[in-house]
Design an enzyme around this catalytic site. Sequence first.
Site, short mmCIF file in Angstrom:
data_model
loop_
_atom_site.label_atom_id
_atom_site.label_comp_id
_atom_site.label_asym_id
_atom_site.label_seq_id
_atom_site.Cartn_x
_atom_site.Cartn_y
_atom_site.Cartn_z
N HIS A 1 0.92 -1.28 -0.09
CA HIS A 1 0.08 0.11 -0.03
C HIS A 1 0.79 1.18 -0.13
O HIS A 1 0.31 2.17 -0.18
CB HIS A 1 -0.95 0.09 1.29
N ASP B 1 3.97 -8.19 1.03
CA ASP B 1 4.63 -8.92 2.05
C ASP B 1 3.58 -9.93 2.38
O ASP B 1 4.00 -11.22 2.75
CB ASP B 1 5.22 -8.39 3.36
#
EC number: 2.7.1.17
Length: 493
Positions: A85, A247
Amino acid sequence: MYIGIDCGTQGTKAIVLDSVQKKVIGAGYAKHELITQSNGRREQQPNWWIEALQQALQIALKQAKNSPHFSPKLVKGIGISGQQHGLVMLDKNDRPLYKAKLWCDTETATENDILIEKLGGQTAVFEKLGIICQTGYTASKLSWFRQNYPDKFANIRKIMLPHDYLNYWLTGKFCSEFGDASGSGYFDVVKREWKREVFKYLAPELNMDEVLPKLLSAEQKIGVIKPEIATLFGFNENVIVSTGGGDNMMGAIGTGNIREGIATMSLGTSGTLYAYTQKPLLNLPPMIANFCSSNNGWLPLVCVMNITSSNKQLMNLLNIDIEELNQLAQQAPIGANGITILPFFNGERVPPLPNTKASILGLDSSNFTRENLCRAMMESATFTLRYGLDLFRQAGLKTSQIRLIGGGAKSSFWRQMIADVMNSEVICLQEEEAAALGGAIQAMWANGEGELEFLCETFIHLDENSKAYPNLSQVKNYQSAYERYLTHLSQLY
Protein backbone atom coordinates in the site's frame (compact mmCIF):
# COMPACT_ATOMS: atom_id res chain seq x y z
CA MET A 1 21.53 -19.75 -5.32
CA TYR A 2 18.50 -17.48 -5.00
CA ILE A 3 17.99 -14.25 -3.06
CA GLY A 4 14.83 -13.33 -1.14
CA ILE A 5 14.31 -9.76 0.09
CA ASP A 6 11.57 -8.60 2.48
CA CYS A 7 11.26 -4.81 2.85
CA GLY A 8 9.02 -4.34 5.90
CA THR A 9 8.04 -1.43 8.11
CA GLN A 10 10.76 -1.85 10.70
CA GLY A 11 13.54 -3.06 8.43
CA THR A 12 14.68 -5.09 5.44
CA LYS A 13 15.61 -8.76 5.59
CA ALA A 14 17.66 -10.68 3.04
CA ILE A 15 18.24 -14.41 2.70
CA VAL A 16 20.40 -16.56 0.42
CA LEU A 17 18.72 -19.85 -0.48
CA ASP A 18 20.88 -22.73 -1.73
CA SER A 19 18.71 -24.72 -4.12
CA VAL A 20 21.14 -27.67 -4.02
CA GLN A 21 21.41 -27.95 -0.22
CA LYS A 22 17.73 -26.94 -0.01
CA LYS A 23 18.28 -24.53 2.87
CA VAL A 24 18.98 -20.91 3.75
CA ILE A 25 22.73 -20.37 4.01
CA GLY A 26 22.83 -16.63 4.71
CA ALA A 27 20.59 -14.02 6.32
CA GLY A 28 20.91 -10.30 6.98
CA TYR A 29 18.87 -7.46 8.42
CA ALA A 30 19.01 -3.65 8.36
CA LYS A 31 16.68 -1.37 10.29
CA HIS A 32 14.48 1.44 8.91
CA GLU A 33 13.60 4.73 10.51
CA LEU A 34 9.92 5.69 10.73
CA ILE A 35 8.44 9.17 10.56
CA THR A 36 5.40 9.39 12.84
CA GLN A 37 2.95 12.04 14.01
CA SER A 38 -0.04 11.83 16.35
CA ASN A 39 -2.40 12.65 13.46
CA GLY A 40 -1.78 9.18 12.01
CA ARG A 41 1.14 10.06 9.72
CA ARG A 42 3.49 7.14 9.03
CA GLU A 43 6.13 7.77 6.36
CA GLN A 44 9.57 6.68 5.17
CA GLN A 45 12.06 7.90 2.61
CA PRO A 46 12.22 5.42 -0.31
CA ASN A 47 16.01 5.65 -0.42
CA TRP A 48 16.08 4.19 3.11
CA TRP A 49 14.78 0.93 1.64
CA ILE A 50 17.55 0.83 -0.95
CA GLU A 51 20.21 1.50 1.67
CA ALA A 52 18.74 -1.19 3.94
CA LEU A 53 18.53 -3.69 1.07
CA GLN A 54 22.22 -3.19 0.31
CA GLN A 55 23.20 -3.54 3.96
CA ALA A 56 21.05 -6.61 4.61
CA LEU A 57 22.11 -8.36 1.42
CA GLN A 58 25.81 -7.73 2.03
CA ILE A 59 25.42 -9.28 5.49
CA ALA A 60 23.58 -12.29 4.04
CA LEU A 61 26.18 -12.79 1.31
CA LYS A 62 29.03 -12.56 3.82
CA GLN A 63 27.36 -15.24 5.94
CA ALA A 64 26.73 -17.42 2.88
CA LYS A 65 30.45 -17.45 2.11
CA ASN A 66 30.85 -19.80 5.09
CA SER A 67 28.96 -22.42 3.09
CA PRO A 68 31.01 -24.75 0.86
CA HIS A 69 31.19 -23.83 -2.81
CA PHE A 70 29.27 -20.55 -2.43
CA SER A 71 30.05 -17.71 -4.80
CA PRO A 72 27.99 -14.61 -5.60
CA LYS A 73 28.45 -15.59 -9.25
CA LEU A 74 26.19 -18.60 -8.59
CA VAL A 75 23.16 -16.41 -7.74
CA LYS A 76 20.51 -16.95 -10.41
CA GLY A 77 17.51 -14.95 -9.24
CA ILE A 78 16.02 -12.42 -6.82
CA GLY A 79 12.45 -12.09 -5.51
CA ILE A 80 11.28 -8.99 -3.63
CA SER A 81 8.62 -8.85 -0.91
CA GLY A 82 7.48 -5.39 0.16
CA GLN A 83 5.16 -3.77 2.66
CA GLN A 84 1.87 -3.21 0.90
CA HIS A 85 0.00 0.00 0.00
CA GLY A 86 2.89 2.47 0.30
CA LEU A 87 2.79 5.34 -2.19
CA VAL A 88 5.99 6.13 -4.11
CA MET A 89 5.84 8.93 -6.71
CA LEU A 90 8.73 9.75 -9.02
CA ASP A 91 9.35 12.76 -11.26
CA LYS A 92 10.78 12.72 -14.79
CA ASN A 93 14.27 12.21 -13.35
CA ASP A 94 13.11 9.24 -11.21
CA ARG A 95 13.43 11.24 -8.00
CA PRO A 96 10.80 10.81 -5.27
CA LEU A 97 8.43 13.78 -5.13
CA TYR A 98 7.55 13.11 -1.50
CA LYS A 99 8.20 10.63 1.28
CA ALA A 100 6.38 7.29 0.96
CA LYS A 101 3.17 7.20 2.96
CA LEU A 102 2.92 3.70 4.41
CA TRP A 103 0.24 1.04 4.89
CA CYS A 104 -0.15 2.08 8.54
CA ASP A 105 -0.65 5.77 7.70
CA THR A 106 -4.16 6.83 8.78
CA GLU A 107 -3.77 10.54 8.05
CA THR A 108 -5.80 10.05 4.87
CA ALA A 109 -8.94 8.61 6.51
CA THR A 110 -11.04 11.59 5.38
CA GLU A 111 -9.86 11.22 1.79
CA ASN A 112 -10.80 7.54 1.88
CA ASP A 113 -14.31 8.33 3.12
CA ILE A 114 -14.73 10.93 0.37
CA LEU A 115 -13.48 8.49 -2.27
CA ILE A 116 -16.03 5.84 -1.26
CA GLU A 117 -18.81 8.46 -1.23
CA LYS A 118 -17.86 9.85 -4.66
CA LEU A 119 -17.80 6.35 -6.15
CA GLY A 120 -21.33 5.69 -4.90
CA GLY A 121 -20.82 4.00 -1.55
CA GLN A 122 -19.31 0.71 -0.41
CA THR A 123 -21.58 -1.49 -2.53
CA ALA A 124 -20.73 0.45 -5.68
CA VAL A 125 -17.02 0.35 -4.87
CA PHE A 126 -17.17 -3.40 -4.38
CA GLU A 127 -18.93 -3.80 -7.73
CA LYS A 128 -16.21 -1.74 -9.44
CA LEU A 129 -13.15 -3.22 -7.75
CA GLY A 130 -14.18 -6.50 -6.10
CA ILE A 131 -12.84 -4.98 -2.88
CA ILE A 132 -13.68 -2.14 -0.48
CA CYS A 133 -11.18 0.72 -0.24
CA GLN A 134 -9.72 0.96 3.26
CA THR A 135 -7.83 3.75 4.96
CA GLY A 136 -4.21 2.79 4.42
CA TYR A 137 -4.67 1.72 0.80
CA THR A 138 -2.73 3.68 -1.80
CA ALA A 139 -5.73 5.45 -3.36
CA SER A 140 -6.50 7.82 -0.49
CA LYS A 141 -2.80 8.69 -0.20
CA LEU A 142 -2.85 9.83 -3.81
CA SER A 143 -5.90 12.03 -3.13
CA TRP A 144 -4.19 13.47 -0.06
CA PHE A 145 -1.06 14.34 -2.03
CA ARG A 146 -3.08 15.95 -4.83
CA GLN A 147 -4.91 18.13 -2.33
CA ASN A 148 -1.88 19.15 -0.27
CA TYR A 149 0.83 19.38 -2.94
CA PRO A 150 -0.90 20.27 -6.24
CA ASP A 151 2.28 21.63 -7.87
CA LYS A 152 4.28 18.50 -7.11
CA PHE A 153 1.34 16.32 -8.09
CA ALA A 154 1.49 17.66 -11.64
CA ASN A 155 5.11 16.45 -11.86
CA ILE A 156 4.29 12.78 -11.21
CA ARG A 157 5.67 10.52 -13.92
CA LYS A 158 5.61 7.15 -12.14
CA ILE A 159 3.45 5.79 -9.31
CA MET A 160 4.76 2.69 -7.52
CA LEU A 161 4.30 0.45 -4.54
CA PRO A 162 7.35 -0.21 -2.32
CA HIS A 163 8.27 -3.56 -3.87
CA ASP A 164 7.83 -2.06 -7.37
CA TYR A 165 10.30 0.65 -6.43
CA LEU A 166 12.94 -1.86 -5.37
CA ASN A 167 12.36 -3.91 -8.54
CA TYR A 168 12.77 -0.71 -10.55
CA TRP A 169 16.06 0.03 -8.78
CA LEU A 170 17.29 -3.49 -9.54
CA THR A 171 16.19 -3.72 -13.18
CA GLY A 172 15.04 -0.35 -14.52
CA LYS A 173 11.75 -2.07 -15.47
CA PHE A 174 8.52 -0.27 -14.51
CA CYS A 175 6.24 -3.19 -13.62
CA SER A 176 3.89 -4.50 -10.95
CA GLU A 177 2.01 -7.72 -10.28
CA PHE A 178 -1.58 -8.52 -9.44
CA GLY A 179 -1.18 -9.34 -5.74
CA ASP A 180 0.40 -6.12 -4.53
CA ALA A 181 -1.64 -4.05 -7.01
CA SER A 182 -4.80 -5.39 -5.33
CA GLY A 183 -4.21 -3.13 -2.34
CA SER A 184 -3.88 0.07 -4.33
CA GLY A 185 -7.60 0.87 -4.36
CA TYR A 186 -7.61 1.51 -8.11
CA PHE A 187 -7.23 -2.09 -9.29
CA ASP A 188 -10.03 -4.52 -10.25
CA VAL A 189 -9.17 -7.72 -8.36
CA VAL A 190 -11.59 -9.85 -10.42
CA LYS A 191 -10.57 -8.68 -13.91
CA ARG A 192 -6.96 -8.13 -12.78
CA GLU A 193 -6.54 -4.70 -14.35
CA TRP A 194 -6.13 -1.06 -13.36
CA LYS A 195 -9.55 0.56 -12.95
CA ARG A 196 -9.59 3.58 -15.23
CA GLU A 197 -12.78 5.10 -13.78
CA VAL A 198 -11.38 5.15 -10.23
CA PHE A 199 -7.94 6.40 -11.21
CA LYS A 200 -9.50 9.19 -13.30
CA TYR A 201 -11.28 10.44 -10.19
CA LEU A 202 -8.08 10.28 -8.11
CA ALA A 203 -5.78 11.89 -10.69
CA PRO A 204 -7.67 13.55 -13.57
CA GLU A 205 -4.49 15.39 -14.63
CA LEU A 206 -2.45 12.21 -15.09
CA ASN A 207 -2.40 9.67 -17.90
CA MET A 208 -2.99 6.29 -16.27
CA ASP A 209 -1.29 4.43 -19.11
CA GLU A 210 1.93 6.38 -18.52
CA VAL A 211 2.16 6.77 -14.75
CA LEU A 212 1.05 3.28 -13.62
CA PRO A 213 3.33 0.28 -14.05
CA LYS A 214 2.77 -2.52 -16.52
CA LEU A 215 0.98 -5.46 -14.90
CA LEU A 216 2.51 -8.93 -14.97
CA SER A 217 1.29 -12.30 -13.72
CA ALA A 218 3.11 -13.87 -10.79
CA GLU A 219 5.22 -16.48 -12.57
CA GLN A 220 6.84 -13.99 -14.94
CA LYS A 221 10.31 -12.48 -14.82
CA ILE A 222 10.56 -8.70 -14.80
CA GLY A 223 14.01 -8.87 -16.36
CA VAL A 224 17.64 -9.10 -15.31
CA ILE A 225 19.54 -6.86 -12.89
CA LYS A 226 21.31 -3.76 -14.17
CA PRO A 227 25.06 -4.13 -14.76
CA GLU A 228 25.89 -1.74 -11.93
CA ILE A 229 23.85 -3.87 -9.49
CA ALA A 230 25.71 -6.98 -10.63
CA THR A 231 29.02 -5.21 -9.98
CA LEU A 232 27.86 -3.93 -6.57
CA PHE A 233 27.17 -7.43 -5.22
CA GLY A 234 29.59 -9.46 -7.34
CA PHE A 235 26.80 -11.18 -9.26
CA ASN A 236 26.85 -12.19 -12.90
CA GLU A 237 24.75 -9.99 -15.20
CA ASN A 238 22.15 -12.68 -15.95
CA VAL A 239 20.50 -12.68 -12.51
CA ILE A 240 16.74 -12.59 -13.08
CA VAL A 241 14.24 -10.66 -10.96
CA SER A 242 10.78 -12.16 -10.50
CA THR A 243 7.62 -10.09 -10.15
CA GLY A 244 7.79 -10.33 -6.36
CA GLY A 245 4.77 -9.06 -4.48
CA GLY A 246 3.35 -7.66 -1.28
CA ASP A 247 4.67 -9.04 2.01
CA ASN A 248 1.44 -10.94 2.65
CA MET A 249 1.48 -12.51 -0.81
CA MET A 250 5.10 -13.56 -0.42
CA GLY A 251 4.34 -14.74 3.13
CA ALA A 252 1.64 -16.99 1.69
CA ILE A 253 4.14 -18.61 -0.68
CA GLY A 254 6.74 -18.82 2.09
CA THR A 255 4.32 -20.69 4.38
CA GLY A 256 3.02 -23.03 1.68
CA ASN A 257 -0.36 -21.30 1.77
CA ILE A 258 -1.01 -21.92 -1.92
CA ARG A 259 -3.96 -24.30 -1.61
CA GLU A 260 -7.30 -24.07 0.16
CA GLY A 261 -7.61 -25.13 3.81
CA ILE A 262 -4.51 -23.42 5.24
CA ALA A 263 -4.41 -19.98 6.89
CA THR A 264 -1.36 -17.86 7.62
CA MET A 265 -1.37 -15.53 10.61
CA SER A 266 1.36 -12.93 10.97
CA LEU A 267 2.28 -11.57 14.40
CA GLY A 268 4.36 -8.59 13.38
CA THR A 269 4.04 -4.85 13.91
CA SER A 270 0.64 -5.38 12.40
CA GLY A 271 -1.24 -8.66 12.22
CA THR A 272 -2.60 -10.34 9.14
CA LEU A 273 -4.71 -13.40 8.50
CA TYR A 274 -5.08 -14.78 5.00
CA ALA A 275 -6.05 -17.94 3.12
CA TYR A 276 -5.77 -18.98 -0.53
CA THR A 277 -8.81 -19.46 -2.79
CA GLN A 278 -8.87 -20.57 -6.42
CA LYS A 279 -11.65 -18.12 -7.33
CA PRO A 280 -12.55 -14.64 -6.07
CA LEU A 281 -15.17 -14.77 -3.32
CA LEU A 282 -18.17 -12.61 -4.16
CA ASN A 283 -20.05 -12.39 -0.84
CA LEU A 284 -17.35 -11.38 1.58
CA PRO A 285 -17.85 -9.13 4.60
CA PRO A 286 -16.52 -5.70 3.55
CA MET A 287 -13.67 -5.85 6.06
CA ILE A 288 -12.09 -8.85 4.29
CA ALA A 289 -9.78 -7.66 1.53
CA ASN A 290 -10.21 -9.97 -1.46
CA PHE A 291 -6.66 -9.52 -2.76
CA CYS A 292 -5.14 -11.47 -5.63
CA SER A 293 -2.40 -13.85 -4.58
CA SER A 294 1.11 -13.87 -6.04
CA ASN A 295 0.59 -17.35 -7.45
CA ASN A 296 -2.31 -16.42 -9.75
CA GLY A 297 -5.18 -17.16 -7.36
CA TRP A 298 -6.80 -15.01 -4.67
CA LEU A 299 -5.85 -14.26 -1.08
CA PRO A 300 -8.74 -13.04 1.12
CA LEU A 301 -7.04 -11.13 3.92
CA VAL A 302 -7.74 -9.32 7.16
CA CYS A 303 -5.21 -6.79 8.44
CA VAL A 304 -5.12 -5.36 11.96
CA MET A 305 -2.71 -2.58 12.74
CA ASN A 306 -1.80 -3.14 16.40
CA ILE A 307 -0.12 -6.44 17.29
CA THR A 308 3.48 -6.46 18.49
CA SER A 309 3.41 -2.66 18.21
CA SER A 310 0.84 -2.55 21.03
CA ASN A 311 2.96 -4.87 23.17
CA LYS A 312 5.91 -2.56 22.61
CA GLN A 313 3.92 0.42 23.86
CA LEU A 314 3.47 -1.35 27.20
CA MET A 315 7.03 -2.65 27.27
CA ASN A 316 8.33 0.90 26.84
CA LEU A 317 6.03 2.18 29.58
CA LEU A 318 7.06 -0.52 32.08
CA ASN A 319 10.70 -0.55 30.92
CA ILE A 320 10.68 -4.31 30.33
CA ASP A 321 11.83 -6.57 27.49
CA ILE A 322 9.89 -9.21 25.57
CA GLU A 323 10.95 -12.02 27.90
CA GLU A 324 9.67 -10.09 30.93
CA LEU A 325 6.41 -9.30 29.12
CA ASN A 326 5.79 -13.01 28.59
CA GLN A 327 6.74 -13.90 32.16
CA LEU A 328 4.46 -11.25 33.67
CA ALA A 329 1.53 -12.16 31.42
CA GLN A 330 1.73 -15.82 32.46
CA GLN A 331 1.37 -14.82 36.11
CA ALA A 332 -2.11 -13.37 35.51
CA PRO A 333 -5.23 -15.46 34.86
CA ILE A 334 -7.11 -15.64 31.56
CA GLY A 335 -9.16 -12.46 31.30
CA ALA A 336 -6.60 -10.42 33.29
CA ASN A 337 -8.92 -10.17 36.31
CA GLY A 338 -11.44 -8.09 34.38
CA ILE A 339 -9.13 -5.76 32.43
CA THR A 340 -9.89 -5.30 28.74
CA ILE A 341 -7.68 -3.30 26.40
CA LEU A 342 -8.79 -1.93 23.05
CA PRO A 343 -5.27 -1.64 21.59
CA PHE A 344 -5.88 0.87 18.82
CA PHE A 345 -2.79 3.02 19.33
CA ASN A 346 -2.49 3.58 15.58
CA GLY A 347 -6.20 3.59 14.80
CA GLU A 348 -7.43 0.34 13.30
CA ARG A 349 -8.32 -1.14 9.93
CA VAL A 350 -10.26 -4.19 11.14
CA PRO A 351 -12.52 -3.33 12.81
CA PRO A 352 -12.71 -0.10 10.73
CA LEU A 353 -11.71 2.50 13.32
CA PRO A 354 -8.96 4.59 11.70
CA ASN A 355 -9.30 7.54 14.07
CA THR A 356 -9.89 5.65 17.32
CA LYS A 357 -7.45 5.78 20.23
CA ALA A 358 -6.49 2.96 22.59
CA SER A 359 -8.44 2.34 25.81
CA ILE A 360 -7.82 0.39 29.02
CA LEU A 361 -11.10 -0.65 30.59
CA GLY A 362 -12.13 -2.38 33.80
CA LEU A 363 -9.36 -1.05 36.03
CA ASP A 364 -9.82 -1.03 39.80
CA SER A 365 -7.58 -0.84 42.84
CA SER A 366 -7.16 -4.61 43.04
CA ASN A 367 -6.43 -5.55 39.42
CA PHE A 368 -4.17 -2.66 38.42
CA THR A 369 -0.96 -4.71 38.29
CA ARG A 370 1.84 -5.16 35.80
CA GLU A 371 0.91 -8.82 35.41
CA ASN A 372 -2.70 -8.07 34.48
CA LEU A 373 -1.74 -5.27 32.11
CA CYS A 374 0.73 -7.50 30.27
CA ARG A 375 -1.82 -10.31 30.03
CA ALA A 376 -4.56 -7.95 28.86
CA MET A 377 -2.36 -6.40 26.20
CA MET A 378 -1.40 -9.76 24.68
CA GLU A 379 -5.00 -10.93 24.87
CA SER A 380 -6.28 -7.78 23.21
CA ALA A 381 -4.03 -8.21 20.18
CA THR A 382 -5.13 -11.83 19.94
CA PHE A 383 -8.81 -10.90 20.25
CA THR A 384 -8.51 -8.43 17.38
CA LEU A 385 -7.15 -11.24 15.20
CA ARG A 386 -9.96 -13.50 16.45
CA TYR A 387 -12.39 -10.83 15.26
CA GLY A 388 -10.83 -11.24 11.82
CA LEU A 389 -11.01 -15.05 11.99
CA ASP A 390 -14.72 -14.77 12.83
CA LEU A 391 -15.16 -12.77 9.61
CA PHE A 392 -13.44 -15.59 7.71
CA ARG A 393 -15.74 -18.17 9.27
CA GLN A 394 -18.73 -15.98 8.49
CA ALA A 395 -17.62 -15.96 4.83
CA GLY A 396 -17.41 -19.76 4.78
CA LEU A 397 -13.60 -19.94 4.72
CA LYS A 398 -12.59 -23.09 6.59
CA THR A 399 -9.07 -23.71 7.79
CA SER A 400 -7.59 -26.91 9.19
CA GLN A 401 -4.41 -25.24 10.42
CA ILE A 402 -3.05 -21.78 11.17
CA ARG A 403 0.60 -21.22 10.27
CA LEU A 404 2.18 -18.52 12.42
CA ILE A 405 4.89 -16.14 11.25
CA GLY A 406 6.37 -12.90 12.58
CA GLY A 407 8.28 -12.04 15.73
CA GLY A 408 5.38 -12.78 18.06
CA ALA A 409 5.25 -16.40 16.88
CA LYS A 410 8.49 -17.11 18.76
CA SER A 411 6.60 -17.03 22.08
CA SER A 412 5.32 -20.49 23.07
CA PHE A 413 2.98 -18.79 25.54
CA TRP A 414 1.45 -16.63 22.82
CA ARG A 415 1.19 -19.58 20.43
CA GLN A 416 -0.87 -21.49 22.99
CA MET A 417 -3.02 -18.41 23.63
CA ILE A 418 -3.74 -18.19 19.91
CA ALA A 419 -4.59 -21.89 19.68
CA ASP A 420 -7.05 -21.46 22.57
CA VAL A 421 -8.58 -18.17 21.44
CA MET A 422 -8.96 -19.34 17.84
CA ASN A 423 -9.86 -22.92 18.86
CA SER A 424 -7.52 -24.15 16.14
CA GLU A 425 -4.24 -26.01 15.71
CA VAL A 426 -1.32 -23.63 15.15
CA ILE A 427 2.24 -24.26 14.00
CA CYS A 428 5.35 -22.30 13.02
CA LEU A 429 7.90 -22.90 10.28
CA GLN A 430 11.57 -23.78 10.59
CA GLU A 431 12.51 -20.79 8.43
CA GLU A 432 11.42 -17.65 10.27
CA GLU A 433 11.64 -15.20 7.37
CA ALA A 434 8.59 -16.45 5.47
CA ALA A 435 8.14 -13.43 3.18
CA ALA A 436 11.80 -13.40 2.11
CA LEU A 437 11.65 -17.18 1.60
CA GLY A 438 8.53 -16.69 -0.50
CA GLY A 439 10.40 -14.18 -2.64
CA ALA A 440 13.26 -16.61 -3.23
CA ILE A 441 10.88 -19.48 -4.06
CA GLN A 442 8.91 -17.29 -6.47
CA ALA A 443 12.19 -16.36 -8.20
CA MET A 444 12.97 -20.06 -8.60
CA TRP A 445 9.49 -20.60 -10.06
CA ALA A 446 9.93 -17.72 -12.50
CA ASN A 447 13.31 -19.08 -13.53
CA GLY A 448 11.93 -22.51 -14.42
CA GLU A 449 13.28 -24.48 -11.45
CA GLY A 450 9.98 -26.35 -11.04
CA GLU A 451 6.27 -25.94 -10.36
CA LEU A 452 5.41 -23.79 -7.36
CA GLU A 453 3.78 -26.63 -5.42
CA PHE A 454 6.90 -28.77 -5.79
CA LEU A 455 9.15 -25.88 -4.73
CA CYS A 456 7.04 -25.17 -1.64
CA GLU A 457 7.08 -28.84 -0.63
CA THR A 458 10.86 -28.92 -1.09
CA PHE A 459 11.89 -25.72 0.66
CA ILE A 460 9.21 -25.11 3.31
CA HIS A 461 9.44 -27.14 6.50
CA LEU A 462 7.02 -27.04 9.42
CA ASP A 463 8.43 -26.92 12.94
CA GLU A 464 6.61 -29.79 14.64
CA ASN A 465 8.07 -28.77 18.00
CA SER A 466 6.13 -25.50 17.81
CA LYS A 467 2.72 -27.07 17.28
CA ALA A 468 -0.01 -26.08 19.75
CA TYR A 469 -3.46 -27.59 20.13
CA PRO A 470 -6.44 -25.87 21.77
CA ASN A 471 -7.02 -26.70 25.43
CA LEU A 472 -10.78 -27.09 25.76
CA SER A 473 -11.06 -25.64 29.27
CA GLN A 474 -8.96 -22.63 28.28
CA VAL A 475 -10.98 -22.21 25.07
CA LYS A 476 -14.08 -21.71 27.24
CA ASN A 477 -12.39 -19.20 29.54
CA TYR A 478 -10.97 -17.19 26.64
CA GLN A 479 -14.39 -17.14 25.00
CA SER A 480 -15.81 -15.30 28.03
CA ALA A 481 -12.99 -12.74 27.93
CA TYR A 482 -13.44 -12.34 24.17
CA GLU A 483 -17.16 -11.68 24.55
CA ARG A 484 -16.34 -8.94 27.07
CA TYR A 485 -13.91 -7.48 24.50
CA LEU A 486 -16.68 -7.51 21.87
CA THR A 487 -19.07 -5.75 24.24
CA HIS A 488 -16.60 -2.90 24.76
CA LEU A 489 -15.82 -2.84 21.04
CA SER A 490 -19.49 -2.52 20.10
CA GLN A 491 -19.63 0.85 21.86
CA LEU A 492 -17.14 2.33 19.37
CA TYR A 493 -19.13 1.80 16.17
